[in-house]
Design an enzyme around this catalytic site. Structure first.
Site, PDB file in Angstrom:
ATOM      1  NE  ARG A   1      71.329  45.523  83.473  1.00 29.44           N
ATOM      2  CZ  ARG A   1      70.285  44.830  83.021  1.00 29.44           C
ATOM      3  NH1 ARG A   1      70.108  43.573  83.371  1.00 29.44           N
ATOM      4  NH2 ARG A   1      69.425  45.400  82.206  1.00 29.44           N
TER       5      ARG A   1
ATOM      6  CB  THR B   1      60.173  51.010  76.748  1.00 32.77           C
ATOM      7  OG1 THR B   1      59.178  50.547  77.687  1.00 32.77           O
ATOM      8  CG2 THR B   1      61.454  50.250  77.017  1.00 32.77           C
TER       9      THR B   1
ATOM     10  CG  ASN C   1      70.649  43.812  79.486  1.00 29.41           C
ATOM     11  OD1 ASN C   1      70.357  44.905  79.008  1.00 29.41           O
ATOM     12  ND2 ASN C   1      69.804  42.803  79.506  1.00 29.41           N
TER      13      ASN C   1
ATOM     14  CB  ALA D   1     114.441  34.391  55.278  1.00 30.40           C
TER      15      ALA D   1
HETATM   16  C1  UD1 Z   1      61.565  45.634  78.506  1.00 37.98           C
HETATM   17  C2  UD1 Z   1      60.065  45.369  78.661  1.00 37.98           C
HETATM   18  C3  UD1 Z   1      59.859  43.968  79.237  1.00 37.98           C
HETATM   19  C4  UD1 Z   1      60.511  42.950  78.345  1.00 37.98           C
HETATM   20  C5  UD1 Z   1      61.979  43.282  78.108  1.00 37.98           C
HETATM   21  C6  UD1 Z   1      62.541  42.389  77.036  1.00 37.98           C
HETATM   22  C7  UD1 Z   1      59.109  47.550  79.161  1.00 37.98           C
HETATM   23  C8  UD1 Z   1      58.492  48.432  80.187  1.00 37.98           C
HETATM   24  N1  UD1 Z   1      59.494  46.355  79.549  1.00 37.98           N
HETATM   25  O1  UD1 Z   1      62.113  45.592  79.809  1.00 37.98           O
HETATM   26  O2  UD1 Z   1      58.460  43.692  79.341  1.00 37.98           O
HETATM   27  O3  UD1 Z   1      60.379  41.651  78.911  1.00 37.98           O
HETATM   28  O4  UD1 Z   1      62.128  44.643  77.638  1.00 37.98           O
HETATM   29  O5  UD1 Z   1      63.906  42.597  76.878  1.00 37.98           O
HETATM   30  O6  UD1 Z   1      59.207  47.959  78.007  1.00 37.98           O
HETATM   31  N2  UD1 Z   1      65.143  52.383  76.407  1.00 37.98           N
HETATM   32  C9  UD1 Z   1      65.027  53.662  75.940  1.00 37.98           C
HETATM   33  N3  UD1 Z   1      64.644  54.643  76.807  1.00 37.98           N
HETATM   34  C10 UD1 Z   1      64.375  54.391  78.115  1.00 37.98           C
HETATM   35  C11 UD1 Z   1      64.491  53.051  78.580  1.00 37.98           C
HETATM   36  C12 UD1 Z   1      64.863  52.083  77.705  1.00 37.98           C
HETATM   37  O7  UD1 Z   1      65.256  53.926  74.766  1.00 37.98           O
HETATM   38  O8  UD1 Z   1      64.030  55.332  78.840  1.00 37.98           O
HETATM   39  C13 UD1 Z   1      65.593  51.349  75.470  1.00 37.98           C
HETATM   40  C14 UD1 Z   1      66.864  50.680  75.944  1.00 37.98           C
HETATM   41  O9  UD1 Z   1      68.002  51.328  75.381  1.00 37.98           O
HETATM   42  C15 UD1 Z   1      66.706  49.273  75.409  1.00 37.98           C
HETATM   43  C16 UD1 Z   1      65.193  49.071  75.343  1.00 37.98           C
HETATM   44  O10 UD1 Z   1      64.607  50.344  75.425  1.00 37.98           O
HETATM   45  O11 UD1 Z   1      67.244  49.136  74.112  1.00 37.98           O
HETATM   46  C17 UD1 Z   1      64.673  48.190  76.475  1.00 37.98           C
HETATM   47  O12 UD1 Z   1      64.978  48.783  77.701  1.00 37.98           O
HETATM   48  P1  UD1 Z   1      65.324  47.950  78.993  1.00 37.98           P
HETATM   49  O13 UD1 Z   1      65.520  48.874  80.132  1.00 37.98           O
HETATM   50  O14 UD1 Z   1      66.382  46.960  78.682  1.00 37.98           O
HETATM   51  O15 UD1 Z   1      63.926  47.177  79.177  1.00 37.98           O
HETATM   52  P2  UD1 Z   1      63.599  46.093  80.231  1.00 37.98           P
HETATM   53  O16 UD1 Z   1      63.473  46.745  81.567  1.00 37.98           O
HETATM   54  O17 UD1 Z   1      64.532  44.968  80.087  1.00 37.98           O
END
Ligand code: UD1
Ligand code: MG
Length: 431
Positions: A15, A82, A221, A353
């Site tokens: 994004r 995550t 984001n 100057a």
């Molecule tokens: C996550 C939480 C959600 C919470 C939100 C808060 C989960 C499943 N959900 O959602 O409950 O409300 O954060 O902001 O955890 N990342 C990785 N590897 C991956 C995916 C993500 O390292 O495969 C990292 C991203 O770089 C980021 C963080 O994890 O820094 C969070 O990932 P993001 O996709 O933003 O999580 P959300 O879907 O927003």
């Protein structure tokens, strides 16, 4: 310190619509990830950053600023999400704090609040009027039961306004037990770290909600989020320095880098920009001046002056439209319209100057040394490399292309002549 920190930064950040990885976008002069690392370093001696997208680029940049940070490369194709990010991560302390790399506003105090207590899991929660986009947290009798991702919520669950802010402090043993058990049976086909909560609760473990300040847990984001975070960070930085004694006129028009520092009574007028690791001591920076990575002491600068990196000004007066670059000025006056680059200029010297140091010959930069009490007339060019000794006068309009000895006058001009009544002859008018 008995807590390890894992910073999740493997996500793509699509994004942001940028070729630069999300966590390297800067807020107040520092990549977002560095803000997170700086907060983490205040509470932990064992920090791991999880990477995948543009891993090498991010790793290189981190390593050029920090030592002792561990990296883990997520197998994101096989284990997205995550929870997938935590697979195979080893932490050495009893507890592990997990945070996102895109949360630059997090503070040490909040991390500490999450790290204390004896629940197996402490997790950050916020109450939001508009909970859209976040995982919903189901709490009963003050204890967390489950986190349900928005895409997996039923209509009723969607009404929950308590959301997961995304930072957890977990007993390392609990992590070790549940991470390998995660599956991807959910709407996004991802391995959710948040599922460890339900697993732990089902086995009788305690998950404690820690209510946190929304401001600090804002995830970045998009470029819009980036500018919102920057505004918050700027307000914090300025509030801090005003409490330390810096006067700011119309502070909302001033920019201050997170690495800049001030000492003594400083005044910043409106529109001033203090960039990089500038250090400013007892000085007055006037309207619309820019200071970049420089040291300024007992001096006044501007309005509309630009002090470029690696400059040191002491007891000096720099006026409007003066540019200084990589120079050392002590007790110097340069009141208007000058370029001073790669120069050392000593006490009592006055720069007229329009003085320009010609420091670049198209291939290399050269040095100019100017001694004490030198008077430099207006519109002079100083062709470097050159040394001008103490107590020299340089006449207006001179091109200096050789060293000048102490006490001398330097003058280079063609003889001026006048032609009597030329005007009248030229325009065919009577005198
Ligand atoms: C996550 C939480 C959600 C919470 C939100 C808060 C989960 C499943 N959900 O959602 O409950 O409300 O954060 O902001 O955890 N990342 C990785 N590897 C991956 C995916 C993500 O390292 O495969 C990292 C991203 O770089 C980021 C963080 O994890 O820094 C969070 O990932 P993001 O996709 O933003 O999580 P959300 O879907 O927003
Ligand atoms: Mg996601």
């Amino acid at each position: 310190m008995s807590i390890s920190v894992v910073i999740l930064a493997a996500g793509k950040g699509s994004r942001m619509k940028s070729a630069t990885p999300k966590v390297l976008h800067e807020i107040s002069g520092k990549p977002m990830l560095f803000h997170a690392i700086d907060a983490a370093r205040q509470i932990s001696d064992d920090i791991t950053v999880v990477l995948f997208h543009q891993a090498e680029r991010i790793r290189k940049q981190v390593e050029s600023h920090y030592t002792n940070i561990h990296f883990h490369i997520q197998d994101a194709q096989k284990y997205p999400g995550t929870g997938g990010a935590m697979k195979g991560v080893e932490t050495k302390n009893e507890r592990t704090l997990i945070l996102n790399g895109d949360m630059p506003l997090i503070t040490k105090d909040s991390l500490l609040a999450l790290s204390t207590g004896d629940a197996e899991i402490n997790m950050s929660v916020i109450n939001l009027e508009n909970p859209g986009g976040y995982g919903r947290v189901i709490i009963e009798n003050g204890k967390v039961k489950e986190i349900i991702e928005e895409k997996d919520c039923s209509e009723t669950e969607l009404q929950t306004t308590t959301v997961n802010a995304g930072i957890y402090a977990v007993s390392t043993a609990v992590l070790k037990r549940y991470i390998p058990l995660l599956d991807n049976n959910n709407a996004q086909k991802e391995y959710y770290l948040t599922d460890i909560v339900k697993m732990a609760v089902d086995e009788g473990k305690t998950v404690h909600p820690v209510y946190v300040k929304e401001e600090e847990f804002k995830g970045v984001n998009s470029k819009f989020d980036l500018c919102v975070a920057e505004e918050i960070m700027q307000r914090r930085i300025k509030r801090f320095w005003m409490h330390a004694g810096v006067t700011m006129r119309l502070p909302e028009t001033i920019y201050i880098d997170s690495r800049a520092t001030f000492e003594g009574e400083c005044i910043l007028e409106n529109g001033v920009s203090i960039q990089g690791s500038s250090h400013i001591i007892a000085s007055h920076i006037k309207t619309h001046s820019i200071i970049e990575d420089s040291h300024i002491e007992n001096s006044d600068v501007g309005p509309m002056a630009r002090i470029r990196p690696q400059s040191t000004l002491k007891e000096s007066h720099i006026g409007n439209f003066v540019e200084v670059k990589k120079s050392m000025l002590t007790g110097v006056k340069a009141g208007h319209l000058a370029y001073i680059g790669d120069a050392t200029i000593d006490e009592g010297t006055n720069i007229g100057a329009g003085m320009i140091t010609c420091n670049y010959d198209g291939q290399k930069k050269h040095q100019t040394n100017i001694g004490k009490n030198v008077f430099i007339g207006s519109d002079t060019q100083i062709i470097a490399p050159v040394t001008i000794e103490d107590e020299v006068i340089i006449a207006a309009g001179t091109t200096v292309n050789q060293n000048i000895e102490k006490g001398s006058l330097a003058i280079s001009r063609i003889q001026m002549k006048t032609v009597k009544d030329f005007f009248y002859k030229f325009f065919n008018k009577d005198a």
